[in-house]
Write an enzyme that holds these catalytic residues in place. Structure first.
Site, short mmCIF file in Angstrom:
data_model
loop_
_atom_site.label_atom_id
_atom_site.label_comp_id
_atom_site.label_asym_id
_atom_site.label_seq_id
_atom_site.Cartn_x
_atom_site.Cartn_y
_atom_site.Cartn_z
N SER A 1 -0.96 -7.42 -6.18
CA SER A 1 -0.49 -8.29 -5.10
C SER A 1 0.90 -8.84 -5.43
CB SER A 1 -1.51 -9.40 -4.85
OG SER A 1 -1.28 -10.04 -3.62
N ASP B 1 -2.98 -2.78 -4.56
CA ASP B 1 -3.24 -3.36 -3.24
C ASP B 1 -2.13 -4.29 -2.74
OD1 ASP B 1 -5.25 -2.91 -1.28
OD2 ASP B 1 -5.75 -5.03 -1.35
N HIS C 1 -9.60 -7.46 -1.91
CA HIS C 1 -8.19 -7.42 -2.30
C HIS C 1 -8.02 -7.41 -3.82
CE1 HIS C 1 -3.94 -8.01 -2.27
NE2 HIS C 1 -3.98 -9.29 -2.60
#
Length: 400
Positions: free
Chosen positions: A156, A181, A363
């Site tokens: 992220s 991700d 996530h």
């Protein structure tokens, strides 16, 4: 709203503790408990997964900053791990145990500025430029002018910082790059709903166990084993009062949350406690309220992500082209193929990077499925002859 939108705020050592009712790693799978058995939400120390911990001092114009790193392994390339916004290096704990058992490598998991146990003079400067420089400075402080081969892996926000670090050539011995991700298009779309997501989180927790339980039941972390070690890096004990205004805001936030979650006798008791304190000067009233609420809610978030909004655009805008332009082997791990934006879709079709989709993950892919992520990274390292397999690990090359 996708899992990325909800979570943009943005894994095996011999001593690895088994989960209750299991024979080993859960890798994100739901636990099946027998009658009368409860899940264990107690925290687990970092030492169960990492071999050592170090506070790295970095000198700058204004003095010294101290960056917390967790390490494992003694040979092979260094995998420098960068966590997502609001998380910490401990989010890589279970992944570290898994990757160390598959390939010969060294792990350095870093608490970025403003996160975890890292202490810097300006913790509010979370610009991509500053954090990328931090990564380069930590590498220089640890290894000097001759750093070992390094692969940057970021999740992220950490994935974005890894790309900015690579693009700026701040780590001269870089041999590979992995983003987990994070895709520019989806990330930029998610920013519009981030504040609403952050406002919907609990402001405080009664205990570490309560925080761990929330992280699992809310879906932020779908793997209990990882949550038990990583949530310790996300929350902290409530600090002392700095001013009447700040204490009042903390108290009001806690009371507002309690009123939303609890009714009946507990609300009556709370109002009675407030009535009992009538007549005190306002500052004393706020102090007594804070002491009471601290007793009930001693843990809060380590970083107020809502206050970092001005940096969000800088983390992600232009990220896809920056990633594609990095002249080293690249790996992109996603929770779903729908994450891909136009630039990355074209780049993937042109073979500019390796991509693997790990379905049934949230996530926090590296926490939800640490074994699968470790397998993908290990295969990438062996495929490019960056590392040697150990423990009989067999590569399974993906089709994409």
């Amino acid at each position: 709203m996708s899992a990325l939108e909800k979570s943009m705020h943005l894994g095996r050592l011999p001593s690895r503790p088994p989960l209750p009712g299991s024979g080993g790693s859960q890798s994100g799978a739901k636990m099946r408990m027998g009658p009368g058995r409860k899940r264990d939400f107690s925290p687990v120390p970092w030492s169960q997964y990492f071999e050592s911990m170090e506070d790295v001092e970095v000198e700058n114009e204004t003095g010294k900053d101290t960056f917390r790193v967790y390490k494992s392994g003694s040979e092979g390339p260094v995998l420098l791990l960068l966590h997502g916004g609001g998380h910490s290096a401990l989010s890589w704990a279970v992944f570290t145990a898994a990757i160390i058992s598959r390939v010969q490598c060294r792990i350095v998991a870093l608490d970025l500025r403003g996160h975890g146990e890292t202490k810097v003079r300006n913790s509010e400067d979370l610009s991509a430029e500053t954090m990328a420089k931090d990564v380069g400075n930590v590498v220089e402080a640890m290894y000097g002018d001759l750093p070992p081969p390094i692969m940057l892996i970021g999740h992220s926000m950490g994935g974005a910082i890894a790309v900015h670090t690579t693009s700026s050539n701040l780590v001269p011995s870089l041999l590979g790059l992995c983003m987990i991700d994070v895709v520019e298009g989806t990330a930029m779309d998610a920013l519009n709903s981030m504040q609403n997501f952050l406002r919907g989180r609990p402001k405080t927790f009664k205990s570490l166990e309560n925080a761990i339980e929330w992280s699992v039941k809310s879906g932020q972390i779908r793997n209990l084993e990882s949550a038990r070690v990583s949530m310790v890096g996300q929350v902290k004990q409530c600090e002392g009062i700095t001013s009447p205004e700040s204490s009042k805001s903390i108290v009001e936030g806690i009371i507002e949350e309690e009123e939303e979650e609890e009714e009946g006798s507990e609300s009556v008791n709370k109002r009675k406690k407030e009535d009992d304190m009538e007549g005190f000067p306002s500052e004393t009233h706020n102090l007594l309220l804070l002491l009471q609420t601290k007793k009930d809610h001693p843990y809060t978030w380590r970083i107020e992500l809502a206050k970092t909004e001005k940096y969000w655009d800088g983390w992600f805008r232009g990220l896809s082209n920056l990633f594609l332009s990095c002249p080293i082997p690249k790996l992109l791990l996603l929770a779903g193929v729908d994450r891909l934006d136009k630039d990355l879709t074209i780049g993937q079709m042109q073979g500019k990077f390796q991509m693997q989709v790990l379905p049934q993950c949230g996530h926090a892919v590296h926490e939800d499925a640490p074994d699968k992520v470790a397998e993908a990274v290990a295969t990438f390292l062996i495929r490019h002859r960056f590392a040697e397999p150990i423990g009989g690990f067999q590569c399974v090359f993906p089709g994409c």
